[in-house]
Design a protein around this motif. Structure first.
Motif, PDB file in Angstrom:
ATOM      1  N   VAL A 365       0.818  -1.209   0.000  1.00 50.73           N
ATOM      2  CA  VAL A 365       0.000   0.000   0.000  1.00 50.73           C
ATOM      3  C   VAL A 365       0.860   1.272   0.000  1.00 50.73           C
ATOM      4  N   MET A 366       2.075   1.197   0.529  1.00 47.98           N
ATOM      5  CA  MET A 366       2.912   2.396   0.644  1.00 47.98           C
ATOM      6  C   MET A 366       3.249   3.017  -0.715  1.00 47.98           C
ATOM      7  N   PRO A 367       3.680   2.234  -1.723  1.00 41.69           N
ATOM      8  CA  PRO A 367       3.966   2.864  -3.017  1.00 41.69           C
ATOM      9  C   PRO A 367       2.765   3.609  -3.596  1.00 41.69           C
ATOM     10  N   LEU A 368       1.569   3.049  -3.475  1.00 44.42           N
ATOM     11  CA  LEU A 368       0.394   3.726  -4.005  1.00 44.42           C
ATOM     12  C   LEU A 368       0.137   5.034  -3.269  1.00 44.42           C
ATOM     13  N   LEU A 369       0.240   5.017  -1.948  1.00 37.25           N
ATOM     14  CA  LEU A 369       0.039   6.243  -1.177  1.00 37.25           C
ATOM     15  C   LEU A 369       1.039   7.325  -1.579  1.00 37.25           C
ATOM     16  N   ILE A 370       2.295   6.930  -1.781  1.00 40.57           N
ATOM     17  CA  ILE A 370       3.338   7.913  -2.080  1.00 40.57           C
ATOM     18  C   ILE A 370       3.197   8.475  -3.493  1.00 40.57           C
ATOM     19  N   VAL A 371       2.926   7.612  -4.495  1.00 38.45           N
ATOM     20  CA  VAL A 371       2.793   8.160  -5.851  1.00 38.45           C
ATOM     21  C   VAL A 371       1.554   9.041  -5.955  1.00 38.45           C
ATOM     22  N   LYS A 372       0.502   8.718  -5.216  1.00 37.32           N
ATOM     23  CA  LYS A 372      -0.670   9.597  -5.187  1.00 37.32           C
ATOM     24  C   LYS A 372      -0.314  10.945  -4.563  1.00 37.32           C
ATOM     25  N   ALA A 373       0.461  10.907  -3.481  1.00 33.93           N
ATOM     26  CA  ALA A 373       0.879  12.149  -2.835  1.00 33.93           C
ATOM     27  C   ALA A 373       1.777  12.970  -3.764  1.00 33.93           C
ATOM     28  N   LEU A 454      10.347   7.677 -18.101  1.00 32.29           N
ATOM     29  CA  LEU A 454      11.749   7.277 -18.190  1.00 32.29           C
ATOM     30  C   LEU A 454      11.921   6.474 -19.463  1.00 32.29           C
ATOM     31  N   HIS A 455      12.905   6.849 -20.266  1.00 32.63           N
ATOM     32  CA  HIS A 455      13.145   6.165 -21.529  1.00 32.63           C
ATOM     33  C   HIS A 455      14.151   5.045 -21.327  1.00 32.63           C
ATOM     34  N   GLY A 456      13.931   3.924 -21.999  1.00 34.66           N
ATOM     35  CA  GLY A 456      14.853   2.807 -21.907  1.00 34.66           C
ATOM     36  C   GLY A 456      14.334   1.643 -22.711  1.00 34.66           C
ATOM     37  N   GLU A 457      14.689   0.439 -22.281  1.00 37.42           N
ATOM     38  CA  GLU A 457      14.200  -0.751 -22.969  1.00 37.42           C
ATOM     39  C   GLU A 457      12.679  -0.763 -23.014  1.00 37.42           C
ATOM     40  N   ILE A 458      12.093  -0.215 -21.962  1.00 42.81           N
ATOM     41  CA  ILE A 458      10.656   0.005 -21.935  1.00 42.81           C
ATOM     42  C   ILE A 458      10.427   1.428 -21.442  1.00 42.81           C
ATOM     43  N   ASP A 459       9.614   2.203 -22.132  1.00 39.89           N
ATOM     44  CA  ASP A 459       9.339   3.572 -21.715  1.00 39.89           C
ATOM     45  C   ASP A 459       8.324   3.538 -20.579  1.00 39.89           C
ATOM     46  N   TRP A 460       8.710   4.101 -19.441  1.00 40.93           N
ATOM     47  CA  TRP A 460       7.939   3.968 -18.199  1.00 40.93           C
ATOM     48  C   TRP A 460       7.318   5.319 -17.854  1.00 40.93           C
ATOM     49  N   PRO A 461       6.003   5.461 -18.012  1.00 39.41           N
ATOM     50  CA  PRO A 461       5.374   6.755 -17.717  1.00 39.41           C
ATOM     51  C   PRO A 461       5.231   6.990 -16.217  1.00 39.41           C
ATOM     52  N   VAL A 462       5.193   8.263 -15.835  1.00 39.26           N
ATOM     53  CA  VAL A 462       4.950   8.591 -14.430  1.00 39.26           C
ATOM     54  C   VAL A 462       3.546   8.123 -14.057  1.00 39.26           C
ATOM     55  N   TRP A 463       3.363   7.894 -12.742  1.00 40.52           N
ATOM     56  CA  TRP A 463       2.046   7.474 -12.265  1.00 40.52           C
ATOM     57  C   TRP A 463       1.076   8.646 -12.311  1.00 40.52           C
ATOM     58  N   ARG A 464      -0.103   8.371 -12.825  1.00 36.14           N
ATOM     59  CA  ARG A 464      -1.201   9.328 -12.775  1.00 36.14           C
ATOM     60  C   ARG A 464      -2.468   8.576 -12.384  1.00 36.14           C
ATOM     61  N   ALA A 465      -3.397   9.278 -11.810  1.00 43.06           N
ATOM     62  CA  ALA A 465      -4.626   8.628 -11.370  1.00 43.06           C
ATOM     63  C   ALA A 465      -5.381   8.011 -12.549  1.00 43.06           C
ATOM     64  N   ARG A 482       7.218  -5.406 -17.935  1.00 45.70           N
ATOM     65  CA  ARG A 482       5.988  -5.015 -18.619  1.00 45.70           C
ATOM     66  C   ARG A 482       5.255  -3.968 -17.780  1.00 45.70           C
ATOM     67  N   LEU A 483       4.430  -3.189 -18.426  1.00 47.86           N
ATOM     68  CA  LEU A 483       3.616  -2.189 -17.757  1.00 47.86           C
ATOM     69  C   LEU A 483       2.244  -2.753 -17.459  1.00 47.86           C
ATOM     70  N   GLN A 484       1.769  -2.540 -16.233  1.00 49.11           N
ATOM     71  CA  GLN A 484       0.490  -3.091 -15.798  1.00 49.11           C
ATOM     72  C   GLN A 484      -0.408  -1.957 -15.302  1.00 49.11           C
ATOM     73  N   PRO A 485      -1.554  -1.738 -15.930  1.00 51.38           N
ATOM     74  CA  PRO A 485      -2.480  -0.715 -15.419  1.00 51.38           C
ATOM     75  C   PRO A 485      -3.326  -1.258 -14.266  1.00 51.38           C
TER      76      PRO A 485
END
Length: 505
Positions: A365-373, A454-465, A482-485
C-alpha cells in the motif's frame, strides 16, 4: 590503465589515498563527521577536524554496534568491526575528472535501523559506477544510538530544537559531505539520488519530510518501505526511561550517567526496551509523522521511484509477526472485513491469505500512497513491483521475491548472494540484473521534476490517477518487464482505509 597517482585526491577535510578495482576508483572508510563517542553520544553529528598529510582510504570503516548473527542471517553479510565511532562512507567512481560532472547515487542500507553497514557485499557500487555514476554508501548510528529519547537528554536542547533521530541526522551529515566533496570524485552535487531499501527506504521518505534535508538531494528511490507509523516522542521518552531503569539508573539520572553506559550493553536489548524499526516523530529532524507529511502534500518537491516485492511477508518472521494469526484475529473481530478480503483475494487457505494480506498492508500500500501524494503536488512518481526469482531457485520461493531480493539486481551483484549448492545464476538472471541496474542509473541520470516518463528498454510513464501504471519485474517468463495498469487497485483501496488498525507489530 588509469594513472595510479590519481588515487590521491584532496577533500575539504584532507587528502585521501584510495585504490583501483579494474578501471574504477574506490575510496573506503572516509569519515564524514566527528566520532559520536563519549560526550558526543546522543548528540547531532559534529564537524570533522581536518587532518594533516595523507589518509588511507583502502579499508572499510567500523559499523555501528549490532547483532552480527542477525546481520549475517538477514542483513546481507558480515558488517565487520563494531564501534560507536561509525560515521564513515565509501565512494566508487569511474572518473575523478570527467568531461562533465557525473550523477551521484547515495545508498542508505536497510536492517530495521538495527543492523547493516554500507560495506556489505550486496551494496558494492562497482557495477553501478561502471555505468557512469558516482556511488556512495554510508554507515550511520543504529539501534539505541540512532534513535533515543530521555527527558534529561531532551532538556539539553532549547525549546523546539530537541533531537531524537540521530541516525537521520547522520544521513543528513553524509549528504552535506557529498555536497562539499563529491566534485573531487567527479560527481555532480546538483544531481544527487538518494536510494535505500527497507529502513533505508523509510529513511529516504523521512528525509523527504525533514526541513533539515531540503536541497541536499534531488530525487529518491524507495525500495520496500514499510507502512508502520513513526514513534511519537512521548512514547520514545517512556522507552528511554525504561532503558535507564534496566541499567539501574533512576528516573532523574544525569546525562553523563547515561553516556557512561558501555556501548556493547545496548544492542542485545529488544522490545519493549528498544524503539523501531521506525524514526521518532516530533523532534527538529522529523517534526511531523512522515506519512502525514506526504498526505498533506508538504514533502520536498523531488521525483520519486517507489515499489515493493511480491513476498515481503518473508520479513515478518523477524518481527515476530504471525500473518495467519493476524488474519484469524481479524476474522474474530470483524467478520465482514474478513469475508470481504477473502472475496477480493479469492484465496481460501488462511496461511496463504494471511501472508498476502500482511504483505499488502505492510508494504504494497505504501507505493500507491506515495505516488498519489506525489501526483497531488505535481511531482513525478514511478511505481514498480518486483516479482523476479532466480530461475534455479523458484522452488525455494513459492510465494515470490523475498524482502531484499531486489538488492543484488539493483547493484548487479548477484554473486554476492550464493545460491544453494548445485544451483547457479542463469543468463536470464544476469540479464534481469543488467536491466534493473541500468534502469536505476537511468533514473539517477535523467529524472527531473519535469519528467513524464523514463526512456529505456521500456518507456515507463509517471504514475497518474487516470493511468495507474506499475512497472512489473518478473512474474511472466515471456515478458519479464511489462507495464500493468490498475495493479491491485481494489484491494489497496480497501487497505488504505484499514491500514491504521491493522499495521502494527
Amino acid at each position: 590503465m588509469k594513472n595510479q597517482r590519481r588515487l590521491r585526491i584532496v577533500t575539504a577535510e584532507g587528502e585521501l589515498r584510495g585504490s583501483m578495482d579494474d578501471e574504477l576508483f574506490v575510496f573506503k572508510g572516509i569519515p564524514y563527521a566527528a566520532p559520536p563517542v563519549g560526550a558526543l553520544r546522543w548528540r547531532p553529528p559534529q564537524a570533522l577536524q581536518p587532518w594533516q598529510g595523507e589518509r588511507d582510504a583502502t579499508a572499510w570503516g567500523p559499523a555501528s554496534w549490532q547483532n552480527r548473527d542477525y546481520c549475517l542471517l538477514a542483513g546481507g553479510g558480515d558488517p565487520g568491526h563494531f564501534s560507536e565511532d561509525c560515521l564513515y562512507l565509501n565512494v566508487w567512481t569511474p572518473d575523478i575528472e570527467p568531461s562533465r560532472p557525473l550523477p551521484v547515487m547515495v545508498w542508505l542500507h536497510g536492517g530495521g535501523f538495527s543492523i547493516g553497514a554500507g560495506s556489505l557485499d550486496p551494496y558494492r557500487g562497482k557495477a553501478l559506477a561502471a555505468q557512469g555514476v558516482v556511488v556512495v554508501t554510508i554507515n550511520y548510528r543504529l539501534g539505541h544510538f540512532g534513535f533515543f529519547a530521555h527527558p534529561v537528554l531532551d532538556a539539553e536542547y532549547a525549546a523546539g530544537n530537541v533531537v531524537n533521530n540521530f541516525a537521520l541526522l547522520d544521513q543528513i551529515a553524509a549528504l552535506q559531505w557529498v555536497q562539499r566533496n563529491i566534485p573531487a570524485f567527479g560527481g555532480d552535487r546538483r544531481n544527487i539520488t538518494l536510494f535505500g531499501e527497507s529502513s533505508g527506504a523509510r529513511s529516504v521518505l523521512s528525509l523527504c519530510c525533514s526541513p533539515l534535508a531540503e536541497g541536499l538531494f534531488h530525487k529518491g528511490i524507495v525500495q520496500s518501505a514499510y507502512s508502520l507509523p513513526d514513534t511519537p516522542r512521548a512514547e520514545a521518552q517512556q522507552v528511554g526511561l525504561q532503558v535507564a531503569a534496566h541499567f539501574g539508573l533512576a528516573a532523574d539520572a544525569s546525562a553523563s550517567q547515561l553516556r557512561a553506559l558501555p556501548a556493547e550493553a545496548f544492542w542485545p536489548l529488544q522490545r519493549p526496551l528498544a524503539l523501531g524499526p521506525v524514526p521518532v516523530s516530533g523532534d527538529i529532524v522529523l517534526p511531523d509523522p512522515m506519512l502525514a507529511t506526504f498526505m498533506a502534500g508538504k514533502q520536498h518537491r523531488v521525483p520519486l521511484m517507489i515499489g515493493s516485492n511480491s513476498d515481503e511477508a518473508s520479513v515478518l518472521d523477524f518481527f515476530g509477526v504471525d500473518a495467519t494469526q493476524v488474519l484469524q484475529q481479524l476474522r474474530r473481530k470483524n467478520r465482514l472485513s474478513y469475508q470481504l478480503i477473502k472475496w477480493i483475494y479469492d484465496i481460501h487457505d488462511d496461511a496463504v491469505l494471511g501472508r498476502a494480506v500482511a504483505r499488502d498492508m505492510a508494504f504494497s500500500v505504501m507505493p500507491l500512497l506515495i505516488v498519489k501524494a506525489q501526483h497531488n503536488i505535481g511531482m513525478p512518481g514511478w511505481r514498480y513491483w518486483f516479482d523476479y526469482v532466480s530461475e534455479q531457485a523458484r522452488d525455494l520461493y513459492p510465494h515470490g521475491a523475498w524482502h531484499g531480493n531486489e538488492i543484488p539486481y539493483v547493484f548487479n551483484t548477484l554473486e554476492s548472494q550464493a545460491l544453494p549448492a548445485g544451483r547457479g545464476y542463469s543468463a536470464a538472471d544476469y540479464a534481469m540484473a543488467a536491466q534493473i541496474s541500468t534502469l536505476w542509473v537511468t533514473f539517477a541520470r535523467d529524472a527531473t521534476e519535469f519528467s513524464y516518463q523514463l526512456h529505456g528498454e521500456i518507456d515507463w510513464p509517471v504514475w497518474r490517477a487516470d493511468n495507474d501504471i506499475t512497472l512489473m519485474f518478473g512474474g511472466d517468463a515471456e515478458k519479464p518487464l511489462r507495464l500493468q495498469p490498475r495493479f491491485m487497485r481494489g484491494r489497496l483501496r480497501l487497505f488504505r482505509l484499514m491500514m491504521r488498525s491493522m499495521v502494527k507489530l
